[in-house]
Design an enzyme around this catalytic site. Sequence first.
Site, PDB file in Angstrom:
ATOM      1  N   TYR A 176       0.832  -1.217   0.000  1.00  0.00           N
ATOM      2  CA  TYR A 176       0.000   0.000   0.000  1.00  0.00           C
ATOM      3  C   TYR A 176       0.861   1.260   0.000  1.00  0.00           C
ATOM      4  O   TYR A 176       0.655   2.162  -0.792  1.00  0.00           O
ATOM      5  CB  TYR A 176      -0.943  -0.005   1.216  1.00  0.00           C
ATOM      6  CG  TYR A 176      -1.980   1.089   1.132  1.00  0.00           C
ATOM      7  CD1 TYR A 176      -3.231   0.827   0.590  1.00  0.00           C
ATOM      8  CD2 TYR A 176      -1.699   2.383   1.567  1.00  0.00           C
ATOM      9  CE1 TYR A 176      -4.184   1.826   0.478  1.00  0.00           C
ATOM     10  CE2 TYR A 176      -2.645   3.388   1.465  1.00  0.00           C
ATOM     11  CZ  TYR A 176      -3.892   3.105   0.923  1.00  0.00           C
ATOM     12  OH  TYR A 176      -4.827   4.097   0.814  1.00  0.00           O
ATOM     13  N   PHE A 198      -6.130  20.762 -24.599  1.00  0.00           N
ATOM     14  CA  PHE A 198      -6.812  19.525 -24.969  1.00  0.00           C
ATOM     15  C   PHE A 198      -8.218  19.570 -24.361  1.00  0.00           C
ATOM     16  O   PHE A 198      -8.464  20.311 -23.412  1.00  0.00           O
ATOM     17  CB  PHE A 198      -6.002  18.331 -24.435  1.00  0.00           C
ATOM     18  CG  PHE A 198      -6.604  17.004 -24.789  1.00  0.00           C
ATOM     19  CD1 PHE A 198      -6.741  16.620 -26.111  1.00  0.00           C
ATOM     20  CD2 PHE A 198      -7.047  16.137 -23.809  1.00  0.00           C
ATOM     21  CE1 PHE A 198      -7.310  15.402 -26.441  1.00  0.00           C
ATOM     22  CE2 PHE A 198      -7.611  14.922 -24.132  1.00  0.00           C
ATOM     23  CZ  PHE A 198      -7.744  14.551 -25.446  1.00  0.00           C
ATOM     24  N   ASP A 199      -9.177  18.776 -24.891  1.00  0.00           N
ATOM     25  CA  ASP A 199     -10.571  18.951 -24.417  1.00  0.00           C
ATOM     26  C   ASP A 199     -10.759  18.666 -22.921  1.00  0.00           C
ATOM     27  O   ASP A 199     -11.485  19.390 -22.249  1.00  0.00           O
ATOM     28  CB  ASP A 199     -11.587  18.197 -25.296  1.00  0.00           C
ATOM     29  CG  ASP A 199     -11.336  16.700 -25.403  1.00  0.00           C
ATOM     30  OD1 ASP A 199     -10.352  16.233 -24.812  1.00  0.00           O
ATOM     31  OD2 ASP A 199     -12.115  16.015 -26.078  1.00  0.00           O
ATOM     32  N   ASP A 232       1.968  20.032 -20.677  1.00  0.00           N
ATOM     33  CA  ASP A 232       1.019  18.920 -20.758  1.00  0.00           C
ATOM     34  C   ASP A 232       1.699  17.949 -21.735  1.00  0.00           C
ATOM     35  O   ASP A 232       1.628  18.124 -22.948  1.00  0.00           O
ATOM     36  CB  ASP A 232      -0.322  19.453 -21.295  1.00  0.00           C
ATOM     37  CG  ASP A 232      -1.360  18.354 -21.460  1.00  0.00           C
ATOM     38  OD1 ASP A 232      -1.042  17.179 -21.207  1.00  0.00           O
ATOM     39  OD2 ASP A 232      -2.495  18.681 -21.869  1.00  0.00           O
ATOM     40  N   ALA A 281       1.807  14.620 -22.735  1.00  0.00           N
ATOM     41  CA  ALA A 281       1.361  13.284 -23.144  1.00  0.00           C
ATOM     42  C   ALA A 281       2.218  12.689 -24.266  1.00  0.00           C
ATOM     43  O   ALA A 281       2.472  11.492 -24.285  1.00  0.00           O
ATOM     44  CB  ALA A 281      -0.101  13.335 -23.579  1.00  0.00           C
ATOM     45  N   LYS A 283      -0.383   7.610 -23.469  1.00  0.00           N
ATOM     46  CA  LYS A 283       0.174   7.952 -24.778  1.00  0.00           C
ATOM     47  C   LYS A 283       1.644   7.512 -24.825  1.00  0.00           C
ATOM     48  O   LYS A 283       1.913   6.329 -24.997  1.00  0.00           O
ATOM     49  CB  LYS A 283       0.053   9.462 -25.040  1.00  0.00           C
ATOM     50  CG  LYS A 283      -1.300  10.188 -24.975  1.00  0.00           C
ATOM     51  CD  LYS A 283      -2.529   9.484 -24.747  1.00  0.00           C
ATOM     52  CE  LYS A 283      -3.807  10.303 -24.772  1.00  0.00           C
ATOM     53  NZ  LYS A 283      -3.946  11.482 -23.955  1.00  0.00           N
ATOM     54  N   HIS A 305     -20.632  14.404 -28.404  1.00  0.00           N
ATOM     55  CA  HIS A 305     -20.124  13.467 -29.407  1.00  0.00           C
ATOM     56  C   HIS A 305     -20.091  12.022 -28.913  1.00  0.00           C
ATOM     57  O   HIS A 305     -20.160  11.101 -29.709  1.00  0.00           O
ATOM     58  CB  HIS A 305     -18.734  13.895 -29.893  1.00  0.00           C
ATOM     59  CG  HIS A 305     -17.717  14.095 -28.807  1.00  0.00           C
ATOM     60  ND1 HIS A 305     -17.737  15.186 -27.972  1.00  0.00           N
ATOM     61  CD2 HIS A 305     -16.660  13.344 -28.419  1.00  0.00           C
ATOM     62  CE1 HIS A 305     -16.726  15.096 -27.126  1.00  0.00           C
ATOM     63  NE2 HIS A 305     -16.054  13.995 -27.370  1.00  0.00           N
TER      64      HIS A 305
HETATM   65  C1  LIG Z   1      -5.071  12.343 -23.487  1.00  0.00           C
HETATM   66  C2  LIG Z   1      -4.675  13.706 -23.087  1.00  0.00           C
HETATM   67  C3  LIG Z   1      -5.067  14.257 -21.864  1.00  0.00           C
HETATM   68  C4  LIG Z   1      -6.030  13.551 -20.914  1.00  0.00           C
HETATM   69  O1  LIG Z   1      -5.521  12.364 -20.484  1.00  0.00           O
HETATM   70  P1  LIG Z   1      -6.445  11.076 -20.133  1.00  0.00           P
HETATM   71  O2  LIG Z   1      -5.408  10.065 -19.780  1.00  0.00           O
HETATM   72  O3  LIG Z   1      -7.246  10.745 -21.337  1.00  0.00           O
HETATM   73  O4  LIG Z   1      -7.285  11.471 -18.970  1.00  0.00           O
HETATM   74  C5  LIG Z   1      -4.599  15.514 -21.556  1.00  0.00           C
HETATM   75  N1  LIG Z   1      -3.811  16.210 -22.396  1.00  0.00           N
HETATM   76  C6  LIG Z   1      -3.427  15.710 -23.581  1.00  0.00           C
HETATM   77  C7  LIG Z   1      -2.547  16.508 -24.473  1.00  0.00           C
HETATM   78  C8  LIG Z   1      -3.845  14.443 -23.974  1.00  0.00           C
HETATM   79  O5  LIG Z   1      -3.482  13.969 -25.170  1.00  0.00           O
END
Ligand SMILES: *Cc1c(COP(=O)(O)O)cnc(C)c1O
Length: 466
Positions: A74, A126-127, A216, A218, A259, A450
């Site tokens: 844990y 990102f969304d 950010d 990813a 990613k 969507h």
């Molecule tokens: C996928 C993504 C996110 C969100 O991550 P999740 O793992 O889907 O919650 C944030 N920023 C970028 C640039 C992303 O590609």
Amino acid sequence: MFQPKTIIEPFRVKVVEPLPRRTREQRAEALVAAQWNLFSVPAREVTIDLMTDSGTSAMSQEQWAAVFRADESYAGANSFFRFRDAVQELTNMPHVIPVHQGRAAERILFSVVGGEGQVIPANTHFDTTRANVEASGAEALDLVIEEGRCPSTEHPFKGNMDVAALQKLLAERSEQVPMVVLTVTNNSGGGQPVSLANMRAVREICDQYQVPLFLDCARFAENAWLIHLREEGQQQRSPKAIAQEMFRLAHGTWMSAKKDAFGNIGGFLALHDDALASQCRNILILTEGFPTYGGLAGRDLEALAVGLEEVLHEDYLQYRIQSTHYVWQHLDAAGVPLLRPAGGHAVYLDARAFLPHVPVAELPGQTVSIALFLEGGVRACEIGTVMFGHTRDDGLQEPGPMDLVRLAIPRRVYTQSHMDYVIEVVRYVFERRQHLGGLRILNEPPALRHFTCGFEPLGWDPLALT
Ligand SMILES: *Cc1c(COP(=O)(O)O)cnc(C)c1O
């Protein structure tokens, strides 16, 4: 000396997963049952799934071996320390906070630094980032360069931030800006990279106004490789050295490890600031878990630690970017309208140019996505008016900024013959584009429509196309 022209997949296959094969009739049935929404189509109906590159990577033998080594204690598990070390090797940031996926890091971070009256500028949010900034009450501002807003413009770093616009914002309201965000690569802007020169310029302005810079990150490795390929003076440097410099320019970062860490789940938040880290950990404990696992199992942390190292291998990155470019080049040669240049993780069809006879309000991106699935079992994702537009009070559609259809390529999953098949399907649909018509939205939910809305063809029968 033999100089091969073919860039081969830098792996061989050890475990295989059967590919679903369906007839056009079966797909037609699935589409009607799903009301023409590909999110509602079961994966068993999909032959080549290019809906997303998120959480869809194939793990390596070293990742699976690490899964077996995992420590599920844990608190203070060995797996946490291996994960932390892998993140620190790249970022040099003292605080590493694991989370179950990227948006969990966003929710934690923006619930601390966001809020009413705050403004958070990014190249493009990102969304999920935008949604979490806005959920905190803050404003999400996109300041990508002009070239990044137009699909047909050529520019090597279309993810760059408009430095003059940032300077102006900070000169006017820096006390309302808790951080500046660079998304690398710029996902919503077509997977386009940010240059080191742009990051340095953004950091300089941040320093001038004492505002922290966050990445950010990813797709940090794809961004680093595109810098290696395209930015002057970077050809001799390894993608790892470039990635390390990217992180050195930031005060903090968060990652969706679904990613560029080859994870099926996972993420992290990494920070220099002690006080901010302690506030974030307090929220983490409330909703994600203890700070040494943050919503993940030890086995996930292990797989990610290995993935963060593997993703920077040069033969992998060369193959990765080349395979995206391969699809892009073949479609471009066939005259299919594309977002230019190829992105790191995806090829984007420009649906407005693909279907000039379908009005934007009749959702050309959705039509193209439906046709690719029906004819070839290829599942893409509309990134356009369905995703980013909305229905106005007068019942008409307010368009999104662009109408794109994203063919996202999962990492290490499909081979070149799969991609040749995808190219054939897109060409087949493109050659018959004059037979395609528009759609309208049925049963629309209040947010993120969507994912769940249904559609209805407007005066044409999608099933009749041959
Ligand atoms: C996928 C993504 C996110 C969100 O991550 P999740 O793992 O889907 O919650 C944030 N920023 C970028 C640039 C992303 O590609």
